[in-house]
Write a protein that holds these residues in place. Structure first.
Motif, PDB file in Angstrom:
ATOM      1  N   ALA A 188     -17.470  39.897  -4.260  1.00  0.00           N
ATOM      2  CA  ALA A 188     -17.696  38.630  -3.568  1.00  0.00           C
ATOM      3  C   ALA A 188     -19.112  38.116  -3.741  1.00  0.00           C
ATOM      4  CB  ALA A 188     -17.387  38.790  -2.078  1.00  0.00           C
TER       5      ALA A 188
ATOM      6  N   SER B 283     -16.931  29.748  -8.061  1.00  0.00           N
ATOM      7  CA  SER B 283     -16.420  28.703  -7.177  1.00  0.00           C
ATOM      8  C   SER B 283     -15.299  29.263  -6.307  1.00  0.00           C
ATOM      9  CB  SER B 283     -15.900  27.529  -8.002  1.00  0.00           C
ATOM     10  OG  SER B 283     -14.865  27.947  -8.876  1.00  0.00           O
ATOM     11  N   GLY B 284     -15.353  28.936  -5.036  1.00  0.00           N
ATOM     12  CA  GLY B 284     -14.331  29.395  -4.104  1.00  0.00           C
ATOM     13  C   GLY B 284     -14.506  30.807  -3.621  1.00  0.00           C
TER      14      GLY B 284
ATOM     15  N   GLY C 155     -16.453  31.833  -1.408  1.00  0.00           N
ATOM     16  CA  GLY C 155     -16.631  31.841   0.040  1.00  0.00           C
ATOM     17  C   GLY C 155     -15.339  32.117   0.787  1.00  0.00           C
ATOM     18  N   VAL C 156     -14.224  31.668   0.216  1.00  0.00           N
ATOM     19  CA  VAL C 156     -12.924  31.916   0.840  1.00  0.00           C
ATOM     20  C   VAL C 156     -12.635  33.416   0.854  1.00  0.00           C
ATOM     21  CG1 VAL C 156     -10.444  31.485   0.691  1.00  0.00           C
ATOM     22  CG2 VAL C 156     -12.067  29.667   0.130  1.00  0.00           C
ATOM     23  N   PHE C 157     -12.920  34.078  -0.262  1.00  0.00           N
ATOM     24  CA  PHE C 157     -12.683  35.517  -0.334  1.00  0.00           C
ATOM     25  C   PHE C 157     -13.623  36.276   0.595  1.00  0.00           C
ATOM     26  CE2 PHE C 157     -11.025  33.915  -4.342  1.00  0.00           C
ATOM     27  CZ  PHE C 157      -9.802  34.557  -4.412  1.00  0.00           C
ATOM     28  N   ARG C 158     -14.851  35.807   0.746  1.00  0.00           N
ATOM     29  CA  ARG C 158     -15.774  36.442   1.670  1.00  0.00           C
ATOM     30  C   ARG C 158     -15.243  36.360   3.100  1.00  0.00           C
ATOM     31  NH1 ARG C 158     -21.461  33.901  -0.641  1.00  0.00           N
ATOM     32  NH2 ARG C 158     -21.570  35.161  -2.554  1.00  0.00           N
ATOM     33  N   ALA C 159     -14.693  35.204   3.458  1.00  0.00           N
ATOM     34  CA  ALA C 159     -14.129  35.047   4.805  1.00  0.00           C
ATOM     35  C   ALA C 159     -12.936  35.970   5.012  1.00  0.00           C
ATOM     36  CB  ALA C 159     -13.725  33.598   5.036  1.00  0.00           C
ATOM     37  N   ILE C 160     -12.106  36.133   3.970  1.00  0.00           N
ATOM     38  CA  ILE C 160     -10.937  37.005   4.074  1.00  0.00           C
ATOM     39  C   ILE C 160     -11.371  38.457   4.192  1.00  0.00           C
ATOM     40  CG2 ILE C 160      -8.895  37.844   2.867  1.00  0.00           C
ATOM     41  CD1 ILE C 160      -8.622  35.062   1.622  1.00  0.00           C
TER      42      ILE C 160
ATOM     43  N   SER D 216     -12.784  39.287   7.635  1.00  0.00           N
ATOM     44  CA  SER D 216     -11.986  38.867   8.793  1.00  0.00           C
ATOM     45  C   SER D 216     -11.623  40.025   9.718  1.00  0.00           C
ATOM     46  CB  SER D 216     -10.706  38.178   8.318  1.00  0.00           C
ATOM     47  OG  SER D 216      -9.923  39.062   7.535  1.00  0.00           O
TER      48      SER D 216
END
Length: 306
Positions: free
Chosen positions: A100, A105-106, A108-113, A116
Motif C-alpha cells: 500500500a 492511483s487508488g 488510498g482505497v486499499f489502505r482504508a480496507i 479497517s
C-alpha cells in the motif's frame, strides 16, 4: 553563585511540578499500583470451592501454581498462540503496508480496507469467524469443494478439533489485529526518505535487496513496538477464545490459555479468587520478563543498526 541561584529556582518550581504531576500520579496509583499490590497479596489466599471463604495460604501458592499441571499446560498453549499470531501478524502487516506504500492511483482505497479491522472489536471479529467456521451453518462448511478437500471443516469442525482449534482462533486474532499492525508499519514507512531508495536503485539494488537492506533496518523502532504489543495481546487474549471455543475442545483444553484459565467460565478456578489473582500476577511477571527480553535483544539491534 550561578549554581546556587539555579538550585533555588529548581526548588521554587518543585511545588508547581508536583501539582502538575499529582493528577497523573493519583490515577496511576488508583488504577494501576493499588490493584497490582492488592492482587499480589490476594494471590496468597486459598479459597473454598464457592469462593466465599478464603484463608491465608502463604507465598508458596505462587510456586505451587506455577508448577501445577494446569498452569504449565495453559502457559504452553499461550506460548503456542503467541508463536502463531505474532510472526503471522508481523508478516501480513509488513507485506500489506509495503504494497500500500507504493505510489499508485487508488491505493488510498486499499489502505482504508487494510486498516479497517482496527475499528472492529474482538467480539465482532470473533462472531464473524464463528459464522465462517461453524460446522453446521458456517460459510466454509457449506462450500462443497472445500468441505470435500478438508473434511475436518464439516466434521467435527475446525473449532471442535483439538488439532485445528488453536490455529483457527489464532487466525481470527491475526485478522483482528491486522489493521493496527498495518497502520503502525505504514507510519514507519512514511518516515523513510525516498532518496535512499533512489540511491540504492541507481547502484543496481533490486526491490528485494532494497527491502532487506533499507526498509527492514529503518523500520526497527516500529517493528519493536508492534512486536511488544502483539506479544502482550497474544498472552492476554481472552475474548476470541471465550466466544469461539470456550477453552476447548474438551478434554484436551486445546485453547485454554492463561487468561482463560484465570477468568474463563469453564475454568477450574472460576470461583477461587485467590488462584485467579495468583495466575494473573504470574502472567504479569511472564509478560514483564518477555518485554524486557525483547527490549534488551531487539532494542540493541535497533540502536546499533545491526
Amino acid at each position: 553563585m550561578t549554581n546556587r541561584v539555579f538550585e533555588r529556582r529548581r526548588w521554587r518550581q518543585l511545588p508547581v511540578a508536583l501539582a502538575l504531576l499529582a493528577p497523573s500520579a493519583i490515577i496511576l496509583g488508583a488504577f494501576i499500583v493499588y490493584p497490582l499490590v492488592k492482587a499480589v497479596f490476594l494471590g496468597t489466599e486459598r479459597c473454598n470451592s464457592t469462593g466465599t471463604r478464603c484463608i491465608e495460604g502463604g507465598w508458596d501458592q505462587y510456586a505451587d501454581t506455577f508448577r501445577s499441571t494446569e498452569f504449565q499446560h495453559a502457559l504452553w498453549v499461550t506460548t503456542q498462540f503467541a508463536l502463531i499470531t505474532v510472526p503471522l501478524g508481523l508478516a501480513f502487516g509488513i507485506g500489506l503496508a509495503v504494497l500500500a506504500h507504493k505510489h499508485l492511483s487508488g491505493v488510498g482505497v486499499f489502505r482504508a480496507i487494510f486498516s479497517s479491522t482496527v475499528a472492529t472489536s474482538v467480539a465482532v471479529a470473533s462472531l464473524m469467524w464463528l459464522f465462517l467456521l461453524q460446522p453446521s451453518v458456517g460459510v466454509l462448511s457449506n462450500i462443497g469443494w472445500i468441505a470435500d478437500a478438508f473434511p475436518v471443516i464439516k466434521q467435527p469442525g475446525l473449532l471442535n478439533d483439538p488439532g485445528t482449534a488453536l490455529w483457527s482462533v489464532a487466525l481470527s486474532s491475526v485478522w483482528a489485529n491486522l489493521g493496527f499492525t498495518f497502520i503502525i508499519i505504514t507510519a514507519g514507512l512514511q518516515g523513510i526518505p525516498d532518496d535512499l531508495y533512489e540511491a540504492a536503485a541507481l547502484d543496481g539494488a533490486g526491490g528485494t535487496r532494497r527491502f532487506w537492506k533499507i526498509t527492514l533496518p529503518l523500520l526497527g523502532p516500529s517493528l519493536l513496538f508492534v512486536l511488544i504489543v502483539l506479544t502482550t495481546r497474544a498472552f492476554q487474549a481472552y475474548g476470541e477464545i471465550d466466544l469461539l471455543t470456550e477453552g476447548g475442545p474438551r478434554p484436551d483444553d486445546s485453547t485454554t490459555t492463561i487468561t482463560y484459565l484465570t477468568y474463563g467460565r469453564n475454568s477450574i478456578m472460576a470461583t477461587d479468587q485467590g488462584l485467579q489473582a495468583t495466575t494473573a500476577v504470574l502472567l504479569f511477571v511472564v509478560l514483564l520478563g518477555l518485554s524486557f527480553l525483547q527490549l534488551w535483544s531487539l532494542g540493541r539491534r535497533v540502536h546499533y543498526g545491526d
